[in-house]
Design a protein around this motif. Structure first.
Motif, PDB file in Angstrom:
ATOM      1  N   SER A   1       0.856  -1.178   0.000  1.00 49.33           N
ATOM      2  CA  SER A   1       0.000   0.000   0.000  1.00 49.33           C
ATOM      3  C   SER A   1       0.897   1.235   0.000  1.00 49.33           C
ATOM      4  CB  SER A   1      -0.922   0.022   1.231  1.00 49.33           C
ATOM      5  OG  SER A   1      -1.881  -1.016   1.173  1.00 49.33           O
ATOM      6  N   GLY A   2       0.303   2.377  -0.278  1.00 43.62           N
ATOM      7  CA  GLY A   2       1.038   3.635  -0.260  1.00 43.62           C
ATOM      8  C   GLY A   2       0.234   4.708   0.445  1.00 43.62           C
ATOM      9  N   LEU A   3       0.876   5.838   0.733  1.00 43.46           N
ATOM     10  CA  LEU A   3       0.212   6.956   1.390  1.00 43.46           C
ATOM     11  C   LEU A   3       0.016   8.093   0.395  1.00 43.46           C
ATOM     12  CD1 LEU A   3       2.246   7.065   4.743  1.00 43.46           C
ATOM     13  CD2 LEU A   3       0.015   5.984   4.347  1.00 43.46           C
ATOM     14  N   ASP A   4      -1.189   8.680   0.388  1.00 40.32           N
ATOM     15  CA  ASP A   4      -1.402   9.846  -0.462  1.00 40.32           C
ATOM     16  C   ASP A   4      -0.862  11.089   0.252  1.00 40.32           C
ATOM     17  OD1 ASP A   4      -3.253  10.685   1.436  1.00 40.32           O
ATOM     18  OD2 ASP A   4      -5.001  10.460   0.128  1.00 40.32           O
ATOM     19  N   PRO A   5      -0.878  12.268  -0.390  1.00 43.68           N
ATOM     20  CA  PRO A   5      -0.316  13.468   0.243  1.00 43.68           C
ATOM     21  C   PRO A   5      -0.939  13.817   1.586  1.00 43.68           C
ATOM     22  CG  PRO A   5      -0.605  13.833  -2.102  1.00 43.68           C
ATOM     23  CD  PRO A   5      -1.248  12.515  -1.800  1.00 43.68           C
ATOM     24  N   ASP A   6      -2.158  13.340   1.834  1.00 42.48           N
ATOM     25  CA  ASP A   6      -2.819  13.614   3.113  1.00 42.48           C
ATOM     26  C   ASP A   6      -2.564  12.532   4.149  1.00 42.48           C
ATOM     27  OD1 ASP A   6      -3.974  15.961   2.076  1.00 42.48           O
ATOM     28  OD2 ASP A   6      -5.622  14.789   1.197  1.00 42.48           O
ATOM     29  N   GLY A   7      -1.733  11.553   3.802  1.00 42.62           N
ATOM     30  CA  GLY A   7      -1.413  10.485   4.736  1.00 42.62           C
ATOM     31  C   GLY A   7      -2.412   9.352   4.766  1.00 42.62           C
ATOM     32  N   GLU A   8      -3.329   9.325   3.812  1.00 41.11           N
ATOM     33  CA  GLU A   8      -4.310   8.241   3.779  1.00 41.11           C
ATOM     34  C   GLU A   8      -3.692   6.999   3.148  1.00 41.11           C
ATOM     35  OE1 GLU A   8      -8.748   7.185   1.937  1.00 41.11           O
ATOM     36  OE2 GLU A   8      -7.886   9.195   1.684  1.00 41.11           O
ATOM     37  N   LEU A   9      -3.953   5.850   3.753  1.00 41.52           N
ATOM     38  CA  LEU A   9      -3.415   4.585   3.257  1.00 41.52           C
ATOM     39  C   LEU A   9      -4.245   4.098   2.078  1.00 41.52           C
ATOM     40  CD1 LEU A   9      -1.223   2.428   3.972  1.00 41.52           C
ATOM     41  CD2 LEU A   9      -3.040   1.200   5.205  1.00 41.52           C
ATOM     42  N   LEU A  10      -3.571   3.830   0.933  1.00 40.93           N
ATOM     43  CA  LEU A  10      -4.257   3.420  -0.286  1.00 40.93           C
ATOM     44  C   LEU A  10      -3.677   2.103  -0.791  1.00 40.93           C
ATOM     45  CD1 LEU A  10      -4.348   6.858  -2.152  1.00 40.93           C
ATOM     46  CD2 LEU A  10      -6.144   5.836  -0.740  1.00 40.93           C
ATOM     47  N   SER A  11      -4.539   1.139  -1.058  1.00 39.14           N
ATOM     48  CA  SER A  11      -4.114  -0.206  -1.435  1.00 39.14           C
ATOM     49  C   SER A  11      -3.671  -0.272  -2.882  1.00 39.14           C
ATOM     50  CB  SER A  11      -5.252  -1.199  -1.219  1.00 39.14           C
ATOM     51  OG  SER A  11      -4.917  -2.466  -1.750  1.00 39.14           O
ATOM     52  N   ALA A  12      -2.562  -0.993  -3.143  1.00 39.38           N
ATOM     53  CA  ALA A  12      -2.071  -1.187  -4.506  1.00 39.38           C
ATOM     54  C   ALA A  12      -2.885  -2.224  -5.267  1.00 39.38           C
ATOM     55  CB  ALA A  12      -0.605  -1.582  -4.492  1.00 39.38           C
ATOM     56  N   TRP A  13      -3.837  -2.878  -4.618  1.00 43.06           N
ATOM     57  CA  TRP A  13      -4.738  -3.731  -5.380  1.00 43.06           C
ATOM     58  C   TRP A  13      -5.521  -2.906  -6.385  1.00 43.06           C
ATOM     59  CZ3 TRP A  13      -3.886  -8.640  -5.567  1.00 43.06           C
ATOM     60  CH2 TRP A  13      -3.385  -9.329  -4.463  1.00 43.06           C
ATOM     61  N   LEU A  14      -5.695  -1.604  -6.112  1.00 41.51           N
ATOM     62  CA  LEU A  14      -6.312  -0.703  -7.071  1.00 41.51           C
ATOM     63  C   LEU A  14      -5.215  -0.109  -7.936  1.00 41.51           C
ATOM     64  CD1 LEU A  14      -8.931   1.089  -4.784  1.00 41.51           C
ATOM     65  CD2 LEU A  14      -9.240  -0.926  -6.247  1.00 41.51           C
ATOM     66  N   LEU A  15      -5.304  -0.303  -9.241  1.00 38.97           N
ATOM     67  CA  LEU A  15      -4.215   0.061 -10.147  1.00 38.97           C
ATOM     68  C   LEU A  15      -3.930   1.557 -10.140  1.00 38.97           C
ATOM     69  CD1 LEU A  15      -5.152  -2.253 -13.153  1.00 38.97           C
ATOM     70  CD2 LEU A  15      -3.401  -2.644 -11.416  1.00 38.97           C
ATOM     71  N   LYS A  16      -4.897   2.367  -9.801  1.00 40.50           N
ATOM     72  CA  LYS A  16      -4.683   3.812  -9.793  1.00 40.50           C
ATOM     73  C   LYS A  16      -3.642   4.236  -8.752  1.00 40.50           C
ATOM     74  CE  LYS A  16      -8.205   5.093  -6.381  1.00 40.50           C
ATOM     75  NZ  LYS A  16      -9.355   5.995  -6.096  1.00 40.50           N
ATOM     76  N   ASN A  17      -3.353   3.355  -7.800  1.00 42.19           N
ATOM     77  CA  ASN A  17      -2.399   3.690  -6.741  1.00 42.19           C
ATOM     78  C   ASN A  17      -0.995   3.152  -7.013  1.00 42.19           C
ATOM     79  OD1 ASN A  17      -4.468   4.958  -5.237  1.00 42.19           O
ATOM     80  ND2 ASN A  17      -5.106   2.976  -4.393  1.00 42.19           N
ATOM     81  N   SER A  18      -0.759   2.623  -8.200  1.00 38.16           N
ATOM     82  CA  SER A  18       0.517   1.968  -8.490  1.00 38.16           C
ATOM     83  C   SER A  18       1.708   2.925  -8.444  1.00 38.16           C
ATOM     84  CB  SER A  18       0.467   1.300  -9.870  1.00 38.16           C
ATOM     85  OG  SER A  18      -0.509   0.298  -9.911  1.00 38.16           O
ATOM     86  N   ARG A  19       1.491   4.205  -8.723  1.00 37.38           N
ATOM     87  CA  ARG A  19       2.609   5.133  -8.788  1.00 37.38           C
ATOM     88  C   ARG A  19       3.029   5.657  -7.417  1.00 37.38           C
ATOM     89  NH1 ARG A  19       2.976   7.215 -14.153  1.00 37.38           N
ATOM     90  NH2 ARG A  19       4.685   8.550 -13.476  1.00 37.38           N
ATOM     91  N   LEU A  20       2.281   5.336  -6.382  1.00 37.56           N
ATOM     92  CA  LEU A  20       2.673   5.738  -5.030  1.00 37.56           C
ATOM     93  C   LEU A  20       3.894   4.941  -4.588  1.00 37.56           C
ATOM     94  CD1 LEU A  20      -0.828   5.806  -3.274  1.00 37.56           C
ATOM     95  CD2 LEU A  20       0.502   7.787  -4.050  1.00 37.56           C
ATOM     96  N   ALA A  21       4.660   5.515  -3.671  1.00 38.56           N
ATOM     97  CA  ALA A  21       5.740   4.757  -3.049  1.00 38.56           C
ATOM     98  C   ALA A  21       5.150   3.789  -2.035  1.00 38.56           C
ATOM     99  CB  ALA A  21       6.714   5.704  -2.353  1.00 38.56           C
ATOM    100  N   ALA A  22       5.624   2.562  -2.033  1.00 40.50           N
ATOM    101  CA  ALA A  22       5.153   1.599  -1.036  1.00 40.50           C
ATOM    102  C   ALA A  22       5.433   2.130   0.364  1.00 40.50           C
ATOM    103  CB  ALA A  22       5.829   0.251  -1.247  1.00 40.50           C
ATOM    104  N   ASN A  23       4.556   1.789   1.266  1.00 43.61           N
ATOM    105  CA  ASN A  23       4.598   2.321   2.630  1.00 43.61           C
ATOM    106  C   ASN A  23       5.617   1.569   3.487  1.00 43.61           C
ATOM    107  OD1 ASN A  23       3.791   3.866   4.864  1.00 43.61           O
ATOM    108  ND2 ASN A  23       2.162   2.411   5.410  1.00 43.61           N
ATOM    109  N   ILE A  24       6.820   1.415   2.959  1.00 41.27           N
ATOM    110  CA  ILE A  24       7.870   0.648   3.639  1.00 41.27           C
ATOM    111  C   ILE A  24       9.220   1.103   3.086  1.00 41.27           C
ATOM    112  CG2 ILE A  24       7.979  -1.261   1.979  1.00 41.27           C
ATOM    113  CD1 ILE A  24       7.891  -1.865   5.723  1.00 41.27           C
TER     114      ILE A  24
END
Length: 549
Positions: free
Chosen positions: A173-196
């Motif tokens: 998963s990754g964090l959006d600019p507001d710190g919300e956790l977003l799952s990479a199972w949704l392809l729209k979140n693929s460009r986020l940095a993994a939360n690790i």
């Protein structure tokens, strides 16, 4: 250097052959894998036995075709009596050790029928494809019934990354600019940095675990085959910083596709194109989100392999370890208007294969690029040969690649085979195809790729005139194409009618198989003269049987 080398067998899940710089990618540079290719042999025509994780891996681990071992889909157990690479290695005092993913499902019913305790030594081997599980992680947890909680979850929790699902919440998963956790199972979140942090990601963690095993193994003394099986770049497509933004739209290679492919009259191909994952990846904005992350995952993998190879050099392990780098299948990424894998275009069924043999016999082939037709089932007999095991042609259907590695004669193949059971899929449901007919088989001879589709017409590609596989000739009425289809169908029939299941026919058993007369069984002889002419022995009458008073 000892007589028997070790083998490090690296498999990256869903890694396309053309997403490595040594295979021609113009923007994704993989210098550590490239350097390995310069020290070994790079194969340009390596094919898996199924374009799906589970059956492809079961073929790799058994050295046998899918129709032979019977594990035709993910979650289909490998039957309890099916011999594996690990079984053959134990026969010669060597080890087969797993670090990472297998996609193995144990034959629980078969073990219960035979009274095998799944927790016993034999039970564990049967449950793990014959491997010793130094660490198994199939990358689907804890919500997956196949795995649940893993040692990697424990590792994350020990570092303070605590949640009910640390694998998903941090590594995938990754964090959006507001710190919300977003799952990479949704392809729209693929460009986020993994939360690790990268050093605690799945790829880095499993690299460390491989080093842990190899360090421990030095005290054991037995030669080993270590299967280092990475979960990535398989979905969920997300990668830690700094890899998440190394690539963007400028680095995305144009898709391999043509408008005509969408006009197919083939019912099965139409059903593929209508499936959700294909509809999704056919959209350019999906490719633009996912491919940079996919490239970042591969770049991260290459960097970790560089770290691993340097450690092996520093510890001296490189001097006596054969290294293989490959994948279990590719990934469509929108090519041919498709996503995921599951069919037989080159991007899905052809995989990278690099073999580095440190032994002096391989010095003449360092840097060789081989266009020989090879299959994933060839690895098992190759590894066994290197460790001194006797050939087992009654079991292993793959062919030893040592002649190619050592620059000698002795390897040849006319065609490669791959199979797919799609009974589980949207395609089977849409077409109302029953399980027994939801099956396709590919045969490829280096030019013609013929795909038999049960209940439907075949698919045919000519890779000489159409290397991008954009034109299906399966319905062409040209005499040349009709003849090719007849020839390929005949070749499939020849392959299908061979002895695929005669695994008990050891040399010892075959040596006992004699004609009836040689075994003392007299069938069809007219008289003593005929018997003596055939056998070269004098006929001896049967001893009279005494009669009771």
């Amino acid at each position: 250097m000892t007589d028997r080398p070790n083998v490090l067998w690296i498999m990256a899940d869903q890694l396309r052959f053309d997403y490595l710089s040594c295979y021609g990618h113009p923007h994704l540079h993989t210098p550590h894998i490239d350097a390995l290719a310069q020290r070994g042999v790079r194969f340009t025509n390596a094919y898996v036995q199924s374009p799906v994780c589970g059956p492809s891996r079961m073929s790799a681990y058994t050295g046998r075709y899918v129709r032979s071992h019977g594990s035709t889909w993910n979650g289909m157990p490998l039957r309890v009596g099916e011999p594996t690479l690990g079984d053959h290695l134990r026969d010669i005092g060597a080890r087969a050790v797993l670090v990472g993913k297998t996609h193995m499902v144990a034959d629980a019913e078969g073990m219960a029928w035979l009274g095998i305790d799944p927790k016993s030594e034999i039970g564990v081997r049967r449950s793990e494809c014959g491997f010793e599980p130094f660490e198994r992680d199939d990358g689907l947890h804890p919500d997956s019934a196949r795995q649940n909680w893993s040692a990697y979850d424990d590792y994350l929790v020990a570092l303070g990354y605590s949640s009910d699902n640390p694998w998903e919440d941090f590594a995938n998963s990754g964090l959006d600019p507001d710190g919300e956790l977003l799952s990479a199972w949704l392809l729209k979140n693929s460009r986020l940095a993994a939360n690790i942090p990268e050093e605690h990601s799945e790829t880095a963690y499993m690299t460390n675990r491989a080093m842990d095993f190899m360090q421990e193994a030095q005290a054991d003394g037995r030669p080993w085959v270590c299967h280092l099986s990475y979960i990535k770049p398989h979905w969920p497509y997300i990668v830690p910083a700094p890899y998440h933004d190394m690539y963007d739209e400028r680095h995305i290679v144009d898709p391999i596709r043509a408008e005509g492919e969408k006009q197919t009259d083939h019912p099965l191909m139409r059903a593929y194109l209508d499936a959700r994952v294909c509809r999704s990846f056919a959209r350019d904005h999906v490719r633009e989100h996912v491919i940079p992350a996919y490239m970042g995952l591969i770049k991260q993998l290459d960097d970790n392999l560089g770290r691993l190879f340097k450690w092996m050099d520093d510890t001296g392990l490189s001097q006596n370890t054969i290294i293989a780098v490959t994948s279990d299948h590719g990934d469509y990424m929108g090519d041919h208007w498709m996503g995921d894998k599951d069919f037989y275009h080159e991007v899905a069924v052809k995989v990278p294969l690099i073999l580095h043999d440190p032994r002096p016999e391989a010095d003449a082939t360092r840097g060789l690029v081989s266009d020989a037709l090879v299959e994933m089932i060839d690895l098992a007999p190759t590894f066994l040969s290197a460790l001194g095991a006797p050939p087992k042609p009654h079991i292993l259907e793959g062919r030893d690649l040592t002649p190619i590695l050592h620059g000698t004669d002795g390897f040849s193949r006319r065609y490669v085979i791959s199979e797919h059971d799609y009974h589980w899929s949207e395609m089977a449901k849409a077409l109302d195809v029953p399980q027994e007919d939801a099956h396709t088989t590919m045969i490829f001879d280096g030019r013609w790729k013929y795909i038999r589709c049960e209940t439907f017409r075949p698919v045919l590609f000519d890779l000489e005139t159409d290397p991008k596989e954009l034109t299906d000739l399966g319905a062409s009425d040209l005499p040349e194409h009709q003849e090719v289809r007849r020839r390929m169908e005949a070749a499939l029939l020849d392959w299908a009618t061979r002895h695929h299941t005669r695994i008990t026919a050891t040399p010892q058993v075959l040596a006992r198989q004699k004609i009836a007369a040689e075994s003392g069984i007299l069938i069809g002889f007219w008289d003593e003269t005929e018997y003596e002419a055939v056998t070269g022995k004098a006929f001896t009458s049967l001893t009279p049987v005494g009669r009771p008073d």
